[in-house]
Design an enzyme around this catalytic site. Structure first.
Site, short mmCIF file in Angstrom:
data_model
loop_
_atom_site.label_atom_id
_atom_site.label_comp_id
_atom_site.label_asym_id
_atom_site.label_seq_id
_atom_site.Cartn_x
_atom_site.Cartn_y
_atom_site.Cartn_z
N CYS A 1 0.82 -1.23 0.00
CA CYS A 1 0.00 0.00 0.00
C CYS A 1 0.85 1.27 0.00
O CYS A 1 0.34 2.35 -0.30
CB CYS A 1 -0.93 0.02 1.20
SG CYS A 1 -1.91 -1.48 1.35
N HIS B 1 -3.33 6.97 3.35
CA HIS B 1 -3.74 5.68 2.78
C HIS B 1 -5.14 5.35 3.28
O HIS B 1 -5.42 5.49 4.48
CB HIS B 1 -2.73 4.60 3.18
CG HIS B 1 -3.17 3.22 2.81
ND1 HIS B 1 -3.72 2.93 1.59
CD2 HIS B 1 -3.15 2.06 3.52
CE1 HIS B 1 -4.02 1.64 1.55
NE2 HIS B 1 -3.69 1.09 2.71
N ASN C 1 -10.09 -0.36 0.29
CA ASN C 1 -8.63 -0.26 0.30
C ASN C 1 -8.09 -0.74 -1.06
O ASN C 1 -8.14 -1.93 -1.35
CB ASN C 1 -8.09 -1.13 1.43
CG ASN C 1 -6.58 -1.08 1.55
OD1 ASN C 1 -5.89 -0.58 0.66
ND2 ASN C 1 -6.06 -1.63 2.63
O1 UT7 Z 1 -3.46 -1.57 3.80
C1 UT7 Z 1 -3.15 -2.31 4.95
C2 UT7 Z 1 -4.23 -3.30 5.04
N1 UT7 Z 1 -4.85 -3.66 6.22
C3 UT7 Z 1 -5.43 -2.87 7.14
O2 UT7 Z 1 -5.30 -1.69 7.21
C4 UT7 Z 1 -6.31 -3.56 8.11
C5 UT7 Z 1 -6.12 -3.12 9.52
N2 UT7 Z 1 -7.12 -3.78 10.36
C6 UT7 Z 1 -8.40 -3.39 10.35
O3 UT7 Z 1 -8.80 -2.50 9.63
C7 UT7 Z 1 -9.33 -4.09 11.32
O4 UT7 Z 1 -8.59 -4.87 12.21
C8 UT7 Z 1 -10.39 -4.97 10.61
C9 UT7 Z 1 -11.40 -4.09 9.89
C10 UT7 Z 1 -9.73 -5.90 9.61
C11 UT7 Z 1 -11.15 -5.81 11.62
O5 UT7 Z 1 -11.73 -4.97 12.60
P1 UT7 Z 1 -11.54 -5.28 14.15
O6 UT7 Z 1 -12.37 -4.30 14.87
O7 UT7 Z 1 -10.08 -5.31 14.43
O8 UT7 Z 1 -12.20 -6.72 14.28
P2 UT7 Z 1 -11.52 -8.10 14.69
O9 UT7 Z 1 -10.59 -8.59 13.63
O10 UT7 Z 1 -10.99 -7.95 16.06
O11 UT7 Z 1 -12.81 -9.02 14.70
C12 UT7 Z 1 -13.90 -8.78 15.57
C13 UT7 Z 1 -14.99 -9.78 15.25
C14 UT7 Z 1 -14.48 -11.21 15.21
O12 UT7 Z 1 -15.47 -12.02 15.78
P3 UT7 Z 1 -15.29 -12.57 17.27
O13 UT7 Z 1 -14.03 -13.35 17.25
O14 UT7 Z 1 -15.21 -11.34 18.12
O15 UT7 Z 1 -16.53 -13.37 17.46
C15 UT7 Z 1 -14.39 -11.49 13.72
O16 UT7 Z 1 -14.56 -12.87 13.42
O17 UT7 Z 1 -15.54 -9.50 13.95
C16 UT7 Z 1 -15.55 -10.70 13.18
N3 UT7 Z 1 -15.40 -10.34 11.76
C17 UT7 Z 1 -16.45 -10.07 10.99
N4 UT7 Z 1 -17.78 -10.05 11.22
C18 UT7 Z 1 -18.59 -9.69 10.20
C19 UT7 Z 1 -14.26 -10.24 11.04
N5 UT7 Z 1 -14.57 -9.88 9.79
C20 UT7 Z 1 -15.91 -9.77 9.72
C21 UT7 Z 1 -16.81 -9.43 8.68
N6 UT7 Z 1 -18.14 -9.40 8.98
N7 UT7 Z 1 -16.40 -9.11 7.44
#
Ligand code: UT7
Length: 323
Positions: A110, A250, A280
């Site tokens: 990115c 970004h 993204n």
């Molecule tokens: O360019 C660089 C690329 N990457 C990034 O910038 C990504 C950086 N990270 C993020 O933006 C965030 O961490 C995410 C958007 C990817 C995830 O958000 P989060 O608030 O950190 O959620 P999490 O990964 O801690 O997941 C929370 C819950 C989980 O369920 P449990 O374990 O709490 O029951 C996940 O399984 O959300 C669940 N989850 C979803 N639920 C619905 C993960 N993805 C999804 C989804 N829809 N698409």
């Protein structure tokens, strides 16, 4: 200095609601609340990383008043090239007719476009090039795992381009910063399918040739590295957040963008946000936003604009540009 910009995205805009139709257990509400994304563009019908880059490049050349044969160097930032060999930069060169250029790909994920701005500036300062085409382009839909809800909802396809030429009258890049840390590689990567572990039927079946991400860890490092990149470019230029007229970060996640703005004491009306419409687009993210800001009049002569990005690797970088 940047003398012209352009952007291109595929025709198909995929709203969050469409994930249900492909069997992904997610919701519009979850995606909007956690990321700020409402839709992303997905390539179809022959749209590729290089074809999008070519469309964006033609706009940038027209706006800079530059002909294809004037380009000395093409720096093509991408982590989803059309082919692994040859470079997408040379494929682009052929498509746009930049017959006098040399071309290569740059993969800082990115951060590729912001790295590319520094690389172009270096070539111009060394008088090794006069006119450089810098691209950030991706067809991430071809390398993400469409069964993994942790990643597939985040990414989109698109390209941005900029023509860079010698700075004039105090305009151009006034400071820049680049860093990387390979210890963090396995937080966001394609585990297999490269030359170390070439694709096998097993790899294809498990999807380990596709993008895998530890989201929460990536988020933490993203905020930290964006903050450092912002601080370092400001300090190098002897400026503070108050001096910056527009921040172009970004576009990975609205919460990361807001944290970066807060760290720099910049109100959100000085921050360019389009993650809601594009998702993204990795290397495409900053140059697409830059071009939208240029075409919509958010960037005016005399303004100081800061680009800041982070990405897989990890890589992170920033540049302050005087327009
Ligand atoms: O360019 C660089 C690329 N990457 C990034 O910038 C990504 C950086 N990270 C993020 O933006 C965030 O961490 C995410 C958007 C990817 C995830 O958000 P989060 O608030 O950190 O959620 P999490 O990964 O801690 O997941 C929370 C819950 C989980 O369920 P449990 O374990 O709490 O029951 C996940 O399984 O959300 C669940 N989850 C979803 N639920 C619905 C993960 N993805 C999804 C989804 N829809 N698409």
């Amino acid at each position: 200095m940047i003398t012209g910009t352009g952007r291109a995205v595929p025709a198909y805009a995929m709203p969050n609601a469409d994930f249900a139709a492909i069997g992904i257990d997610t919701s519009d509400e979850w995606i909007r609340e956690r990321t700020g994304i409402r839709q992303r563009y997905i390539a179809r019908d022959g749209e590729t990383c290089v074809s999008l880059a070519a469309d964006a490049s033609r706009q940038a050349m027209a706006r800079a008043g530059v002909a294809p044969e004037d380009i000395d160097l093409i720096v093509f930032g991408t982590c989803s090239p059309d082919k692994l060999l040859p470079a997408s930069g040379v494929e682009l060169q052929a498509q746009i007719g930049a017959v006098n250029a040399s071309a290569f790909d740059l993969n800082a994920a990115c951060t590729s476009f912001v790295y590319g701005v520094s690389v172009a500036e270096g070539f111009i300062a060394a008088e090794s090039a006069r006119t450089v085409l810098v691209i950030g382009a991706e067809k991430l839909s071809g390398i993400i795992n469409w069964k993994d809800r942790n990643t597939c909802v985040l990414f989109g396809d698109g390209a941005g381009a900029a023509i860079m030429q010698r700075a004039q009258g105090g305009k151009g890049v006034v400071s820049r910063f680049m860093r990387s840390d390979g210890h963090l590689a396995s937080l966001l990567y394609r585990p297999k399918g490269g030359s170390a572990e070439p694709v096998t039927p097993e790899i294809l079946a498990e999807g380990s040739h596709l993008v895998a991400m530890a989201g929460r860890e990536t988020f933490k490092h993203a905020v930290r590295s964006m903050n450092e990149a912002l601080d370092r470019a400001l300090a190098d230029a002897g400026l503070t957040g108050d001096d910056i007229d527009l921040l172009i970060p970004h576009q990975a996640n609205l919460r990361i963008i807001e944290a970066t703005a807060k760290h720099g004491h910049m109100p959100m009306d000085k921050v360019f946000v389009n993650v809601d419409r594009y998702g993204n687009t990795s290397a495409g993210s900053v140059p697409i936003a830059l071009d939208e800001a240029m075409q919509s009049g958010r960037i005016q002569p005399g303004m100081k604009v800061m680009l800041v990005a982070f990405g897989a690797g990890f890589t992170w970088a920033s540049a302050i540009h005087q327009f």
